[in-house]
Design a protein around this motif. Structure first.
Motif, PDB file in Angstrom:
ATOM      1  N   GLN A 177      26.404  63.456  35.068  1.00  0.00           N
ATOM      2  CA  GLN A 177      26.574  62.156  34.432  1.00  0.00           C
ATOM      3  C   GLN A 177      27.928  61.833  33.867  1.00  0.00           C
ATOM      4  O   GLN A 177      28.582  60.844  33.754  1.00  0.00           O
ATOM      5  N   GLN A 178      28.550  63.293  33.805  1.00  0.00           N
ATOM      6  CA  GLN A 178      30.066  63.046  33.546  1.00  0.00           C
ATOM      7  C   GLN A 178      30.716  63.328  34.964  1.00  0.00           C
ATOM      8  O   GLN A 178      30.308  63.162  36.064  1.00  0.00           O
ATOM      9  N   PRO A 179      32.100  62.554  35.077  1.00  0.00           N
ATOM     10  CA  PRO A 179      32.841  62.460  36.296  1.00  0.00           C
ATOM     11  C   PRO A 179      32.745  63.787  37.080  1.00  0.00           C
ATOM     12  O   PRO A 179      32.758  64.740  36.630  1.00  0.00           O
ATOM     13  N   HIS A 180      32.336  63.702  38.391  1.00  0.00           N
ATOM     14  CA  HIS A 180      32.372  64.919  39.195  1.00  0.00           C
ATOM     15  C   HIS A 180      33.442  65.717  39.263  1.00  0.00           C
ATOM     16  O   HIS A 180      33.139  67.116  39.248  1.00  0.00           O
ATOM     17  N   ALA A 181      34.617  65.205  39.001  1.00  0.00           N
ATOM     18  CA  ALA A 181      35.848  65.942  38.973  1.00  0.00           C
ATOM     19  C   ALA A 181      35.874  66.965  37.852  1.00  0.00           C
ATOM     20  O   ALA A 181      36.290  67.946  37.877  1.00  0.00           O
ATOM     21  N   MET A 182      35.228  66.306  36.721  1.00  0.00           N
ATOM     22  CA  MET A 182      35.143  67.390  35.536  1.00  0.00           C
ATOM     23  C   MET A 182      34.106  68.386  35.455  1.00  0.00           C
ATOM     24  O   MET A 182      34.260  69.472  35.119  1.00  0.00           O
ATOM     25  N   LEU A 228      29.612  70.887  46.317  1.00  0.00           N
ATOM     26  CA  LEU A 228      29.549  69.934  44.943  1.00  0.00           C
ATOM     27  C   LEU A 228      29.892  68.586  45.248  1.00  0.00           C
ATOM     28  O   LEU A 228      29.571  67.494  44.696  1.00  0.00           O
ATOM     29  N   PRO A 229      31.079  68.202  46.251  1.00  0.00           N
ATOM     30  CA  PRO A 229      31.350  66.673  46.292  1.00  0.00           C
ATOM     31  C   PRO A 229      30.239  65.932  47.046  1.00  0.00           C
ATOM     32  O   PRO A 229      30.422  64.607  46.742  1.00  0.00           O
ATOM     33  N   GLN A 230      29.257  66.490  47.820  1.00  0.00           N
ATOM     34  CA  GLN A 230      28.356  65.758  48.216  1.00  0.00           C
ATOM     35  C   GLN A 230      26.876  65.550  47.166  1.00  0.00           C
ATOM     36  O   GLN A 230      25.944  64.917  47.394  1.00  0.00           O
ATOM     37  N   ARG A 277      33.283  69.912  38.399  1.00  0.00           N
ATOM     38  CA  ARG A 277      33.857  70.954  39.414  1.00  0.00           C
ATOM     39  C   ARG A 277      35.068  71.827  38.524  1.00  0.00           C
ATOM     40  O   ARG A 277      35.064  72.853  38.837  1.00  0.00           O
ATOM     41  N   ALA A 278      35.866  70.990  37.694  1.00  0.00           N
ATOM     42  CA  ALA A 278      36.698  71.784  36.955  1.00  0.00           C
ATOM     43  C   ALA A 278      35.984  72.709  35.997  1.00  0.00           C
ATOM     44  O   ALA A 278      36.557  73.791  35.842  1.00  0.00           O
ATOM     45  N   ASP A 279      35.022  72.314  35.337  1.00  0.00           N
ATOM     46  CA  ASP A 279      34.308  73.126  34.580  1.00  0.00           C
ATOM     47  C   ASP A 279      33.732  74.460  35.411  1.00  0.00           C
ATOM     48  O   ASP A 279      33.985  75.786  34.838  1.00  0.00           O
ATOM     49  N   PHE A 280      33.225  74.172  36.462  1.00  0.00           N
ATOM     50  CA  PHE A 280      32.835  75.406  37.448  1.00  0.00           C
ATOM     51  C   PHE A 280      33.815  76.224  37.814  1.00  0.00           C
ATOM     52  O   PHE A 280      33.825  77.336  37.620  1.00  0.00           O
ATOM     53  N   ARG A 281      35.220  75.452  38.147  1.00  0.00           N
ATOM     54  CA  ARG A 281      36.245  76.703  38.661  1.00  0.00           C
ATOM     55  C   ARG A 281      36.593  77.327  37.273  1.00  0.00           C
ATOM     56  O   ARG A 281      37.058  78.520  37.503  1.00  0.00           O
ATOM     57  N   ALA A 282      36.742  76.788  36.195  1.00  0.00           N
ATOM     58  CA  ALA A 282      37.222  77.624  35.137  1.00  0.00           C
ATOM     59  C   ALA A 282      36.256  78.763  34.696  1.00  0.00           C
ATOM     60  O   ALA A 282      36.679  79.759  34.305  1.00  0.00           O
ATOM     61  N   TRP A 283      35.023  78.329  35.044  1.00  0.00           N
ATOM     62  CA  TRP A 283      33.995  79.525  34.547  1.00  0.00           C
ATOM     63  C   TRP A 283      34.123  80.605  35.666  1.00  0.00           C
ATOM     64  O   TRP A 283      34.074  82.059  35.338  1.00  0.00           O
ATOM     65  N   ALA A 284      34.298  80.324  36.887  1.00  0.00           N
ATOM     66  CA  ALA A 284      34.165  81.186  38.036  1.00  0.00           C
ATOM     67  C   ALA A 284      35.664  81.893  37.869  1.00  0.00           C
ATOM     68  O   ALA A 284      35.640  83.317  38.118  1.00  0.00           O
ATOM     69  N   SER A 285      36.753  81.472  37.349  1.00  0.00           N
ATOM     70  CA  SER A 285      37.868  82.245  37.308  1.00  0.00           C
ATOM     71  C   SER A 285      37.845  83.324  36.242  1.00  0.00           C
ATOM     72  O   SER A 285      38.190  84.427  36.400  1.00  0.00           O
TER      73      SER A 285
END
Length: 301
Positions: free
Chosen positions: A32-37, A72-74, A39-47
């Motif tokens: 429900q939040q912007p997809h870019a956000m 994720l983009p789809q 994906r950013a949350d996921f990348r931060a956790w993965a890092s």
């Protein structure tokens, strides 16, 4: 969007996934939040998550992360869950839902499936009836996605009114037809809920007809009414009313869960036959002494 039968199949598959040296990533995302956000949350956790691994496990972790990021983009819908593992036994299992999910990520030897089990239980028991003087829409909600199961139209009365009909005759006829219409709706609702095993019912629409329908329900169905939404109805407001219905249902489920957890805690406090914690619960299950199993994130492990 995933349906109930497929979700159940996926839960069984994930529960039976054999352990390997490669870590399993379990990602739940609120779309429900912007997809870019998201994906950013996921990348931060993965890092941060990759720092807990070395050598081959880190490479497998990075490869699994790359698989998820490519998917994720789809992703569509209001929520998504995706599970991935690389290495000797690679696995990638994405799911999307028209139901909200809380964003959280996990990595370990096994997939984290409790949120899926909770989702399956919560959304497989939900029926909405939207009623007016002209029609009744009976809608089954499954995992947050709703589809019109049945539409009962009210037969027009005025087309049968001729000069020979007095006003009193028409009013009596209308009352008879209203009673018949309510009886028909009750029968359809009763049949649908019995056949599908639904335990919750929400009635929405014109205030007068909401009250009339609830009053006409047998006691067993009245006990399953978790909310009445008296807002009026027209086709263009269907989405709005369904959002209100989902919100009302979730609130009812939350209150029911809190009540169950409170009963369990009180039973343990006064020394009744109850147990809290993974080890004590597992022991009781193995000994066949469990009549009700409560799974809640609000209980201690």
């Amino acid at each position: 969007m995933i349906d109930y039968a497929l979700l159940r199949k996926h839960i069984i598959t994930l529960a039976g996934l054999p352990e390997s040296d490669s870590p399993v990533i379990s990602a739940y995302l609120d779309l429900q939040q912007p997809h870019a956000m998201a994906r950013a949350d996921f990348r931060a956790w993965a890092s941060m998550g990759r720092q807990t691994f070395t050598s081959q496990q880190r490479r497998d972790f990075d490869d699994a992360i790359e698989e998820i990021e490519a998917w994720l983009p789809q992703a569509q819908g209001r929520g998504a869950a995706v599970f991935a593992r690389w290495g000797e036994h690679p696995m990638m299992l994405p799911m999307t839902f028209d139901a909200p999910l809380e964003t959280h990520f996990h990595v370990g030897p096994f997939p984290v499936i409790y949120p899926l089990v909770e989702l399956k239980d919560r959304f497989n028991r939900f029926v909405v009836v939207i009623t007016t003087a002209e029609s009744a829409k009976i809608i089954e909600v499954n995992l947050g996605a709703h589809s019109v199961e049945l539409l009962t139209d009210r037969p027009a009365l005025r087309t049968r009114i001729g000069r020979e009909w007095t006003r009193q005759h028409y009013m009596n006829h209308r009352r008879d037809r209203e009673r018949a219409f309510l009886k028909e709706k009750v029968a359809v609702i009763q049949s649908l809920m019995a056949k599908r095993g639904h335990n919750s019912l929400i009635v929405a629409g014109d205030p007068r007809w909401v009250s009339s329908l609830v009053d006409a329900l047998p006691k067993a169905l009245q006990d399953k009414v978790v909310s009445e939404i008296k807002t009026g109805f027209s086709d263009y407001r269907l989405g709005e009313i369904m959002d209100l219905a989902v919100e009302a249902f979730l609130q009812s489920e939350h209150e029911e869960s809190l009540s169950t957890v409170e009963r369990l805690i009180e039973a343990v406090r006064v020394g009744q036959l109850a147990a809290i914690g993974s080890l004590a619960t597992l022991r009781a299950l193995r000994e066949g002494r469990v009549s009700e199993l409560v799974i809640s994130t609000g209980l201690p492990h």
